[in-house]
Design a protein around this motif. Structure first.
Motif, PDB file in Angstrom:
ATOM      1  N   GLY A  20      16.233  10.747 -18.700  1.00  0.00           N
ATOM      2  CA  GLY A  20      15.129  10.312 -17.845  1.00  0.00           C
ATOM      3  C   GLY A  20      15.565   9.372 -16.738  1.00  0.00           C
ATOM      4  O   GLY A  20      14.720   8.818 -16.040  1.00  0.00           O
ATOM      5  N   LYS A  21      16.884   9.231 -16.557  1.00  0.00           N
ATOM      6  CA  LYS A  21      17.393   8.278 -15.558  1.00  0.00           C
ATOM      7  C   LYS A  21      16.761   8.481 -14.181  1.00  0.00           C
ATOM      8  O   LYS A  21      16.293   7.543 -13.576  1.00  0.00           O
ATOM      9  CB  LYS A  21      18.920   8.408 -15.400  1.00  0.00           C
ATOM     10  CG  LYS A  21      19.717   8.130 -16.634  1.00  0.00           C
ATOM     11  CD  LYS A  21      21.195   8.301 -16.380  1.00  0.00           C
ATOM     12  CE  LYS A  21      21.588   9.673 -15.881  1.00  0.00           C
ATOM     13  NZ  LYS A  21      21.333  10.786 -16.804  1.00  0.00           N
ATOM     14  N   SER A  22      16.789   9.726 -13.697  1.00  0.00           N
ATOM     15  CA  SER A  22      16.349   9.893 -12.321  1.00  0.00           C
ATOM     16  C   SER A  22      14.823   9.831 -12.204  1.00  0.00           C
ATOM     17  O   SER A  22      14.314   9.129 -11.327  1.00  0.00           O
ATOM     18  CB  SER A  22      16.966  11.150 -11.688  1.00  0.00           C
ATOM     19  OG  SER A  22      16.175  12.241 -11.876  1.00  0.00           O
ATOM     20  N   SER A  23      14.091  10.500 -13.090  1.00  0.00           N
ATOM     21  CA  SER A  23      12.623  10.467 -12.950  1.00  0.00           C
ATOM     22  C   SER A  23      12.065   9.073 -13.223  1.00  0.00           C
ATOM     23  O   SER A  23      11.188   8.591 -12.490  1.00  0.00           O
ATOM     24  CB  SER A  23      11.977  11.503 -13.876  1.00  0.00           C
ATOM     25  OG  SER A  23      12.446  11.342 -15.193  1.00  0.00           O
ATOM     26  N   ARG A  44      26.864  16.203  -7.757  1.00  0.00           N
ATOM     27  CA  ARG A  44      26.327  17.570  -7.712  1.00  0.00           C
ATOM     28  C   ARG A  44      26.505  18.173  -6.313  1.00  0.00           C
ATOM     29  O   ARG A  44      26.858  19.351  -6.167  1.00  0.00           O
ATOM     30  CB  ARG A  44      24.828  17.567  -8.075  1.00  0.00           C
ATOM     31  CG  ARG A  44      24.554  17.323  -9.546  1.00  0.00           C
ATOM     32  CD  ARG A  44      23.050  17.184  -9.809  1.00  0.00           C
ATOM     33  NE  ARG A  44      22.770  16.968 -11.215  1.00  0.00           N
ATOM     34  CZ  ARG A  44      22.610  17.941 -12.116  1.00  0.00           C
ATOM     35  NH1 ARG A  44      22.676  19.208 -11.733  1.00  0.00           N
ATOM     36  NH2 ARG A  44      22.371  17.658 -13.375  1.00  0.00           N
ATOM     37  N   ARG A 163      13.110  18.055 -23.485  1.00  0.00           N
ATOM     38  CA  ARG A 163      12.549  17.702 -22.175  1.00  0.00           C
ATOM     39  C   ARG A 163      13.191  18.546 -21.079  1.00  0.00           C
ATOM     40  O   ARG A 163      12.502  19.036 -20.178  1.00  0.00           O
ATOM     41  CB  ARG A 163      12.788  16.212 -21.885  1.00  0.00           C
ATOM     42  CG  ARG A 163      11.921  15.290 -22.722  1.00  0.00           C
ATOM     43  CD  ARG A 163      12.295  13.839 -22.463  1.00  0.00           C
ATOM     44  NE  ARG A 163      11.558  12.927 -23.332  1.00  0.00           N
ATOM     45  CZ  ARG A 163      11.903  11.661 -23.523  1.00  0.00           C
ATOM     46  NH1 ARG A 163      12.962  11.149 -22.909  1.00  0.00           N
ATOM     47  NH2 ARG A 163      11.189  10.892 -24.317  1.00  0.00           N
ATOM     48  N   ARG A 164      14.498  18.724 -21.155  1.00  0.00           N
ATOM     49  CA  ARG A 164      15.191  19.511 -20.126  1.00  0.00           C
ATOM     50  C   ARG A 164      14.775  20.979 -20.184  1.00  0.00           C
ATOM     51  O   ARG A 164      14.568  21.615 -19.149  1.00  0.00           O
ATOM     52  CB  ARG A 164      16.696  19.314 -20.344  1.00  0.00           C
ATOM     53  CG  ARG A 164      17.705  19.922 -19.412  1.00  0.00           C
ATOM     54  CD  ARG A 164      17.528  19.832 -17.938  1.00  0.00           C
ATOM     55  NE  ARG A 164      17.013  18.650 -17.317  1.00  0.00           N
ATOM     56  CZ  ARG A 164      17.735  17.635 -16.869  1.00  0.00           C
ATOM     57  NH1 ARG A 164      19.032  17.632 -17.000  1.00  0.00           N
ATOM     58  NH2 ARG A 164      17.171  16.626 -16.268  1.00  0.00           N
ATOM     59  N   ARG A 183      28.080  19.010 -21.174  1.00  0.00           N
ATOM     60  CA  ARG A 183      28.240  18.101 -20.025  1.00  0.00           C
ATOM     61  C   ARG A 183      28.439  16.667 -20.515  1.00  0.00           C
ATOM     62  O   ARG A 183      29.312  15.951 -20.037  1.00  0.00           O
ATOM     63  CB  ARG A 183      27.006  18.221 -19.121  1.00  0.00           C
ATOM     64  CG  ARG A 183      27.190  17.643 -17.757  1.00  0.00           C
ATOM     65  CD  ARG A 183      26.371  18.408 -16.736  1.00  0.00           C
ATOM     66  NE  ARG A 183      24.933  18.376 -17.001  1.00  0.00           N
ATOM     67  CZ  ARG A 183      24.122  17.425 -16.546  1.00  0.00           C
ATOM     68  NH1 ARG A 183      24.603  16.433 -15.823  1.00  0.00           N
ATOM     69  NH2 ARG A 183      22.837  17.468 -16.802  1.00  0.00           N
ATOM     70  N   SER A 205      13.972   5.871 -25.190  1.00  0.00           N
ATOM     71  CA  SER A 205      12.657   6.484 -24.909  1.00  0.00           C
ATOM     72  C   SER A 205      12.307   7.605 -25.885  1.00  0.00           C
ATOM     73  O   SER A 205      11.329   8.328 -25.661  1.00  0.00           O
ATOM     74  CB  SER A 205      12.629   7.028 -23.475  1.00  0.00           C
ATOM     75  OG  SER A 205      13.344   8.241 -23.399  1.00  0.00           O
ATOM     76  N   ASP A 209       6.360   7.830 -24.266  1.00  0.00           N
ATOM     77  CA  ASP A 209       6.055   8.841 -23.254  1.00  0.00           C
ATOM     78  C   ASP A 209       6.562   8.314 -21.908  1.00  0.00           C
ATOM     79  O   ASP A 209       7.111   7.212 -21.816  1.00  0.00           O
ATOM     80  CB  ASP A 209       4.558   9.208 -23.259  1.00  0.00           C
ATOM     81  CG  ASP A 209       3.648   8.069 -22.797  1.00  0.00           C
ATOM     82  OD1 ASP A 209       4.145   7.136 -22.129  1.00  0.00           O
ATOM     83  OD2 ASP A 209       2.442   8.098 -23.116  1.00  0.00           O
TER      84      ASP A 209
END
Ligand code: ATP
Ligand SMILES: Nc1ccn([C@@H]2O[C@H](COP(=O)(O)O)[C@@H](O)[C@H]2O)c(=O)n1
Length: 229
Positions: A20-23, A44, A163-164, A183, A205, A209
């Motif tokens: 959830g790092k980026s979101s 990337r 989640r992914r 990865r 987390s 939620d």
């Protein structure tokens, strides 16, 4: 340690794939009116550039040679985030499984890391908002070890895989999970993002939620703001 008002307040966030790092970091930055930097997007984008240049990502010397022509730009506005390589908007393309499958090969090259870390520090120094949330794998330990707020954002592998998979419609959950695990295994050989370094606060987390996770991260930042004056 007192925060220098001339420089942005840096929040460093690390963690494994799908934690959830980026979101979460983007939502936190939005709520604070601060900048947001997704460092994984740079690795990337370089992976995308090597593929687009017909370079074998396994060949470190050729990957290093690609750095010269790597014209990468990323914004720090959490509400209008886009990644460009030259004139091409690669924001969506860099999320494709084909890029996720080769990005670790590019990220393991020490010359690549040195080059990109320099670019990250320049972006952080140029931030004109009051703070910037920077997320990746080595932000708390290498890129910004002196950041006033450092967080390891984690969740169980099972939850991260679920989640992914929910995100990648049309791809098999088994393949998505296997790629995430592979990865993490490859990236862990380069930097330790599974264990919190000294002074780094863990936010798990697994049982939270999305909104609860954002609130937990904001609480850690508020504590750091009080601590650093
Ligand atoms: N606490 C949470 N509860 C439910 N869903 C979450 C939570 N945190 C993140 N998510 C969702 O999990 C998915 C993965 O999150 P995100 O892409 O931000 O992870 P990441 O750590 O940046 O992954 P990667 O390193 O692979 O880029 C997203 O769909 C996001 O909305
Ligand atoms: N600080 C970082 C950030 C990322 N990487 C590498 O990039 C890949 C993609 O990152 P995401 O955050 O978008 O998943 C990641 O798998 C690492 O190989 C890195 O090395 N250091």
């Amino acid at each position: 340690m007192h925060h220098d008002p001339v420089h942005p307040f840096v929040v460093a966030v690390d963690g494994p794939a799908g934690s959830g790092k980026s979101s979460v970091s983007k939502a936190v930055a939005r709520s604070l009116g601060w900048g947001f930097l997704d460092t994984g997007a740079a690795y990337r984008a370089l992976a995308w550039h090597t593929v687009a240049s017909g370079v074998d990502a396994e060949d470190a010397a050729s990957v290093i040679a690609c750095l010269d022509s790597f014209d990468y730009r990323i914004g720090t506005d959490p509400t209008g985030y886009a990644v460009h390589v030259g004139a091409t908007d690669v924001t969506r393309a860099i999320r494709e499984p084909g890029i996720s499958g080769v990005v670790s090969l590019v990220a393991r090259v020490p010359e690549v890391r040195t080059d990109l870390i320099e670019r990250f520090r320049a972006i952080m120094a140029a931030e004109r908002r009051g703070g910037i949330v920077v997320e990746g794998r080595d932000i708390t330990t290498v890129v910004a070890p002196d950041a006033p707020s450092r967080i390891l954002l984690t969740a169980s592998e099972e939850v991260r895989m679920a989640r992914r998979s929910a995100e990648l419609v049309g791809h098999s959950a088994a393949a998505t999970g296997a790629q995430l695990r592979a990865r993490d295994a490859a990236d862990s050989k380069v930097v330790d993002f599974m264990n919190a370094a000294d002074g780094v606060v863990t936010v798990d987390s697994t049982d939270l939620d999305f909104d609860q996770t954002v609130e937990a991260v904001l609480a850690v930042i508020r504590d750091a703001q009080v601590r650093t004056g």
